[in-house]
Design a protein around this motif. Structure first.
Motif, PDB file in Angstrom:
ATOM      1  N   ASP A 132     -17.787  61.252  37.800  1.00 20.00           N
ATOM      2  CA  ASP A 132     -18.206  60.514  38.992  1.00 20.00           C
ATOM      3  C   ASP A 132     -17.714  61.298  40.210  1.00 20.00           C
ATOM      4  O   ASP A 132     -16.543  61.225  40.568  1.00 20.00           O
ATOM      5  CB  ASP A 132     -17.615  59.100  38.989  1.00 20.00           C
ATOM      6  N   THR A 133     -18.612  62.052  40.828  1.00 19.12           N
ATOM      7  CA  THR A 133     -18.215  62.897  41.959  1.00 19.12           C
ATOM      8  C   THR A 133     -18.540  62.272  43.313  1.00 19.12           C
ATOM      9  O   THR A 133     -18.182  62.836  44.352  1.00 19.12           O
ATOM     10  CB  THR A 133     -18.913  64.262  41.867  1.00 19.12           C
ATOM     11  N   ALA A 134     -19.216  61.126  43.332  1.00 16.18           N
ATOM     12  CA  ALA A 134     -19.605  60.492  44.595  1.00 16.18           C
ATOM     13  C   ALA A 134     -18.487  59.586  45.101  1.00 16.18           C
ATOM     14  O   ALA A 134     -17.908  58.806  44.338  1.00 16.18           O
ATOM     15  CB  ALA A 134     -20.887  59.689  44.409  1.00 16.18           C
ATOM     16  N   ALA A 135     -18.172  59.687  46.386  1.00 18.00           N
ATOM     17  CA  ALA A 135     -17.157  58.820  46.988  1.00 18.00           C
ATOM     18  C   ALA A 135     -17.714  57.405  47.134  1.00 18.00           C
ATOM     19  O   ALA A 135     -18.891  57.223  47.473  1.00 18.00           O
ATOM     20  CB  ALA A 135     -16.739  59.355  48.347  1.00 18.00           C
ATOM     21  N   PRO A 136     -16.889  56.397  46.898  1.00 15.80           N
ATOM     22  CA  PRO A 136     -17.362  55.021  47.043  1.00 15.80           C
ATOM     23  C   PRO A 136     -17.428  54.608  48.520  1.00 15.80           C
ATOM     24  O   PRO A 136     -16.991  55.344  49.406  1.00 15.80           O
ATOM     25  CB  PRO A 136     -16.293  54.216  46.300  1.00 15.80           C
ATOM     26  N   VAL A 137     -17.973  53.437  48.764  1.00 10.46           N
ATOM     27  CA  VAL A 137     -18.006  52.840  50.102  1.00 10.46           C
ATOM     28  C   VAL A 137     -17.255  51.521  50.039  1.00 10.46           C
ATOM     29  O   VAL A 137     -17.453  50.734  49.102  1.00 10.46           O
ATOM     30  CB  VAL A 137     -19.450  52.614  50.588  1.00 10.46           C
ATOM     31  N   ALA A 138     -16.377  51.284  51.000  1.00 11.91           N
ATOM     32  CA  ALA A 138     -15.587  50.047  51.030  1.00 11.91           C
ATOM     33  C   ALA A 138     -16.178  49.074  52.042  1.00 11.91           C
ATOM     34  O   ALA A 138     -16.606  49.469  53.130  1.00 11.91           O
ATOM     35  CB  ALA A 138     -14.138  50.355  51.394  1.00 11.91           C
ATOM     36  N   PHE A 139     -16.195  47.795  51.663  1.00  7.28           N
ATOM     37  CA  PHE A 139     -16.626  46.719  52.556  1.00  7.28           C
ATOM     38  C   PHE A 139     -15.453  45.752  52.710  1.00  7.28           C
ATOM     39  O   PHE A 139     -15.040  45.121  51.737  1.00  7.28           O
ATOM     40  CB  PHE A 139     -17.850  46.008  51.989  1.00  7.28           C
ATOM     41  N   VAL A 140     -14.916  45.657  53.922  1.00  7.08           N
ATOM     42  CA  VAL A 140     -13.734  44.839  54.192  1.00  7.08           C
ATOM     43  C   VAL A 140     -14.131  43.751  55.185  1.00  7.08           C
ATOM     44  O   VAL A 140     -14.532  44.041  56.321  1.00  7.08           O
ATOM     45  CB  VAL A 140     -12.596  45.695  54.767  1.00  7.08           C
ATOM     46  N   THR A 141     -14.033  42.495  54.754  1.00  6.84           N
ATOM     47  CA  THR A 141     -14.471  41.372  55.577  1.00  6.84           C
ATOM     48  C   THR A 141     -13.356  40.346  55.722  1.00  6.84           C
ATOM     49  O   THR A 141     -13.166  39.491  54.842  1.00  6.84           O
ATOM     50  CB  THR A 141     -15.711  40.692  54.960  1.00  6.84           C
ATOM     51  N   PRO A 142     -12.579  40.394  56.825  1.00  5.10           N
ATOM     52  CA  PRO A 142     -11.557  39.369  57.057  1.00  5.10           C
ATOM     53  C   PRO A 142     -12.215  38.050  57.459  1.00  5.10           C
ATOM     54  O   PRO A 142     -13.222  38.031  58.176  1.00  5.10           O
ATOM     55  CB  PRO A 142     -10.725  39.945  58.207  1.00  5.10           C
ATOM     56  N   ASP A 143     -11.655  36.955  56.991  1.00  3.37           N
ATOM     57  CA  ASP A 143     -12.169  35.635  57.340  1.00  3.37           C
ATOM     58  C   ASP A 143     -11.335  35.082  58.489  1.00  3.37           C
ATOM     59  O   ASP A 143     -10.403  34.291  58.288  1.00  3.37           O
ATOM     60  CB  ASP A 143     -12.107  34.710  56.123  1.00  3.37           C
ATOM     61  N   ALA A 144     -11.651  35.538  59.698  1.00  2.77           N
ATOM     62  CA  ALA A 144     -10.907  35.099  60.878  1.00  2.77           C
ATOM     63  C   ALA A 144     -11.856  35.055  62.060  1.00  2.77           C
ATOM     64  O   ALA A 144     -12.410  36.088  62.444  1.00  2.77           O
ATOM     65  CB  ALA A 144      -9.746  36.049  61.160  1.00  2.77           C
ATOM     66  N   TYR A 145     -12.041  33.838  62.622  1.00  2.00           N
ATOM     67  CA  TYR A 145     -12.926  33.688  63.779  1.00  2.00           C
ATOM     68  C   TYR A 145     -12.119  33.153  64.953  1.00  2.00           C
ATOM     69  O   TYR A 145     -11.333  32.212  64.825  1.00  2.00           O
ATOM     70  CB  TYR A 145     -14.070  32.726  63.469  1.00  2.00           C
ATOM     71  N   ASP A 146     -12.329  33.786  66.103  1.00  2.00           N
ATOM     72  CA  ASP A 146     -11.642  33.371  67.314  1.00  2.00           C
ATOM     73  C   ASP A 146     -12.616  33.525  68.468  1.00  2.00           C
ATOM     74  O   ASP A 146     -12.936  34.647  68.879  1.00  2.00           O
ATOM     75  CB  ASP A 146     -10.399  34.236  67.529  1.00  2.00           C
ATOM     76  N   ALA A 147     -13.115  32.401  68.998  1.00  2.00           N
ATOM     77  CA  ALA A 147     -14.091  32.447  70.080  1.00  2.00           C
ATOM     78  C   ALA A 147     -13.511  33.084  71.336  1.00  2.00           C
ATOM     79  O   ALA A 147     -14.227  33.717  72.106  1.00  2.00           O
ATOM     80  CB  ALA A 147     -14.600  31.039  70.382  1.00  2.00           C
ATOM     81  N   GLN A 148     -12.201  32.926  71.555  1.00  2.00           N
ATOM     82  CA  GLN A 148     -11.575  33.481  72.743  1.00  2.00           C
ATOM     83  C   GLN A 148     -11.455  35.001  72.668  1.00  2.00           C
ATOM     84  O   GLN A 148     -11.589  35.698  73.664  1.00  2.00           O
ATOM     85  CB  GLN A 148     -10.175  32.868  72.927  1.00  2.00           C
ATOM     86  N   SER A 149     -11.185  35.512  71.478  1.00  2.00           N
ATOM     87  CA  SER A 149     -10.961  36.953  71.300  1.00  2.00           C
ATOM     88  C   SER A 149     -11.504  37.391  69.946  1.00  2.00           C
ATOM     89  O   SER A 149     -10.753  37.622  68.998  1.00  2.00           O
ATOM     90  CB  SER A 149      -9.461  37.263  71.399  1.00  2.00           C
ATOM     91  N   PRO A 150     -12.836  37.488  69.807  1.00  2.00           N
ATOM     92  CA  PRO A 150     -13.425  37.798  68.496  1.00  2.00           C
ATOM     93  C   PRO A 150     -13.049  39.173  67.967  1.00  2.00           C
ATOM     94  O   PRO A 150     -13.017  39.378  66.749  1.00  2.00           O
ATOM     95  CB  PRO A 150     -14.934  37.679  68.755  1.00  2.00           C
ATOM     96  N   GLN A 151     -12.769  40.146  68.853  1.00  2.00           N
ATOM     97  CA  GLN A 151     -12.429  41.491  68.392  1.00  2.00           C
ATOM     98  C   GLN A 151     -10.968  41.621  67.992  1.00  2.00           C
ATOM     99  O   GLN A 151     -10.599  42.558  67.291  1.00  2.00           O
ATOM    100  CB  GLN A 151     -12.754  42.510  69.490  1.00  2.00           C
ATOM    101  N   ARG A 152     -10.140  40.693  68.444  1.00  2.00           N
ATOM    102  CA  ARG A 152      -8.721  40.710  68.093  1.00  2.00           C
ATOM    103  C   ARG A 152      -8.278  39.258  67.931  1.00  2.00           C
ATOM    104  O   ARG A 152      -7.571  38.701  68.763  1.00  2.00           O
ATOM    105  CB  ARG A 152      -7.897  41.413  69.169  1.00  2.00           C
ATOM    106  N   PRO A 153      -8.699  38.617  66.860  1.00  2.00           N
ATOM    107  CA  PRO A 153      -8.500  37.167  66.734  1.00  2.00           C
ATOM    108  C   PRO A 153      -7.034  36.781  66.553  1.00  2.00           C
ATOM    109  O   PRO A 153      -6.213  37.562  66.081  1.00  2.00           O
ATOM    110  CB  PRO A 153      -9.311  36.817  65.478  1.00  2.00           C
ATOM    111  N   VAL A 154      -6.761  35.547  66.927  1.00  2.00           N
ATOM    112  CA  VAL A 154      -5.476  34.931  66.631  1.00  2.00           C
ATOM    113  C   VAL A 154      -5.648  34.127  65.352  1.00  2.00           C
ATOM    114  O   VAL A 154      -6.589  33.339  65.215  1.00  2.00           O
ATOM    115  CB  VAL A 154      -5.019  34.010  67.772  1.00  2.00           C
ATOM    116  N   VAL A 155      -4.769  34.348  64.398  1.00  2.00           N
ATOM    117  CA  VAL A 155      -4.807  33.642  63.117  1.00  2.00           C
ATOM    118  C   VAL A 155      -3.621  32.670  63.097  1.00  2.00           C
ATOM    119  O   VAL A 155      -2.481  33.108  62.933  1.00  2.00           O
ATOM    120  CB  VAL A 155      -4.722  34.626  61.933  1.00  2.00           C
ATOM    121  N   PRO A 156      -3.851  31.373  63.303  1.00  2.00           N
ATOM    122  CA  PRO A 156      -2.737  30.424  63.350  1.00  2.00           C
ATOM    123  C   PRO A 156      -2.234  30.061  61.952  1.00  2.00           C
ATOM    124  O   PRO A 156      -2.163  28.898  61.558  1.00  2.00           O
ATOM    125  CB  PRO A 156      -3.348  29.218  64.062  1.00  2.00           C
ATOM    126  N   SER A 157      -1.911  31.084  61.193  1.00  2.00           N
ATOM    127  CA  SER A 157      -1.456  30.899  59.813  1.00  2.00           C
ATOM    128  C   SER A 157      -0.779  32.184  59.361  1.00  2.00           C
ATOM    129  O   SER A 157      -0.999  33.252  59.937  1.00  2.00           O
ATOM    130  CB  SER A 157      -2.637  30.573  58.892  1.00  2.00           C
TER     131      SER A 157
END
Length: 380
Positions: free
Chosen positions: A169-194
């Motif tokens: 297997d010589t082909a490099a894989p592709v990673a899909f990373v999906t955090p479950d964090a939504y913040d309407a005030q700061s969607p690009q840098r959310p606050v996670v109250p946990s």
């Protein structure tokens, strides 16, 4: 057997019967126990070397992973053969490759043996090499003893070849990373109250594992739905990459920045109360006017208060350093997330300690957590 060879065989057999002493019958097979098979004379019984040479695979250019995969299309093998007794005959070697491309049956080879241009496929490759005694392999005997025939086929070569099987297997894989964090005030840098952040890790390659970094340090993680736990208060960055079964990594995912609030330290006039829905499983409660909570900080560009609200609750006031007080009425504020933005991320930087003070008298005030972080950078 052709008529000519049959006639020759009968003639030699008849001659042997005349010349051999009375009582010495023609042997039906070569006698075992010698080191070299060529007969020394027409009237001497052939000798059969029954000990084959052995083969050793001494090296491989790329060692497969524990799962048996390599990430290269070129494989080089080194190997050798040897007699296990005092046989002095020269050693020959034969190689075989099975698989999706460039496969071949047994053929004479020398060490090292290189295969290049191999292809990725669901079908594995298998390389085998065996030692041969070419001098003995030329001689076989039939029941006439002195004529070429077929005595013990295969005994002059290693019956248990050395070798290696692998997947490619010589082909490099592709990673899909999906955090479950939504913040309407700061969607690009959310606050996670946990202190828990659910993240889904997937790859385009089956059986890929993941490597993850939290703030540049390795943290354990698993493919599929996964939860980052025990996250400390403050600002964080998470990134991950997939590593396929051949050990080839993907590119690191785009860093995901997020922040976790902090629990203020309890002070005089406050008591701790358990609350299952709270940030750390408890809230600080006070009915004492002037009771304060303090959160030590250096720079504050955004301030959020996490506190339960209800019509019977009182009022607090908040300031950063020597700036003016801002009042928050917990009896009037409404928020499903119990999050109150005191200073938004675009209001400039304030320096100093965050102070929360009870302003009302005799009314309950509850504080769960506080987020105080620097301003969002342009482009975030």
């Amino acid at each position: 057997m052709t008529p000519t060879r049959r006639a020759a065989a009968l003639a030699v057999s008849a001659l042997a019967a005349v010349l051999l002493p009375v009582g010495l019958a023609t042997p039906s097979y070569a006698a075992p126990g010698c080191l070299s098979e060529p007969p020394t004379g027409l009237l001497q019984a052939p000798c059969d070397d029954e000990v084959p040479p052995e083969t050793t695979l001494t090296g491989v250019s790329t060692v497969p992973t524990a799962a048996g995969w390599v990430a290269t299309s070129t494989m080089t093998f080194t190997f050798s053969g040897a007699h296990t007794d005092a046989d002095a005959d020269a050693i020959g070697l034969e190689c075989r490759l099975t698989g999706p491309a460039r496969a071949h049956d047994w053929t004479t080879c020398t060490s090292p043996r290189t295969y290049s241009g191999l292809v990725d496929s669901g079908q594995p490759y298998s390389f085998a090499v065996r030692a041969v005694d070419p001098a003995d392999q030329r001689y076989t005997y039939n029941d006439l003893a002195t004529l070429p025939g077929d005595d013990e086929p295969g005994e002059d070569l290693d019956a248990s070849p050395a070798g290696l099987s692998w997947g490619q297997d010589t082909a490099a894989p592709v990673a899909f990373v999906t955090p479950d964090a939504y913040d309407a005030q700061s969607p690009q840098r959310p606050v996670v109250p946990s202190r828990r952040l659910p993240i889904r890790l997937n790859s385009n390659e089956r059986d890929a594992r993941f490597e993850c970094l939290l703030d540049g340090r390795t943290t354990s993680c698993t493919p599929g739905p996964w939860v980052l736990t025990g996250v400390a208060s403050g600002d964080h960055t998470f990134t991950a990459r997939a590593v396929d079964r051949a050990g080839t990594p993907s590119a690191w995912s785009e860093p995901f920045g997020f922040s976790v609030p902090a629990d203020p330290r309890r002070r005089a006039g406050w008591k701790k109360q358990k609350a299952s829905a709270a940030f750390d499983g408890s809230v600080l409660v006070s009915r004492t006017q002037g009771a304060r909570l303090v959160l030590k900080t250096r720079k504050v560009g955004e301030l959020r208060l996490y506190a339960p609200t209800a019509p019977s609750y009182g009022t607090v006031r908040i300031r950063v350093g020597s700036t003016g007080w801002q009042t928050v009425d917990l009896g009037r504020a409404r928020s499903d997330r119990r999050e109150i933005v005191v200073i938004d991320q675009f209001s400039g930087t304030r320096r100093g300690t965050v102070v929360i003070e009870v302003l009302s008298r005799g009314r309950t005030v509850k504080v769960d957590a506080v987020l105080a972080r620097t301003n969002v950078r342009r482009g975030d």
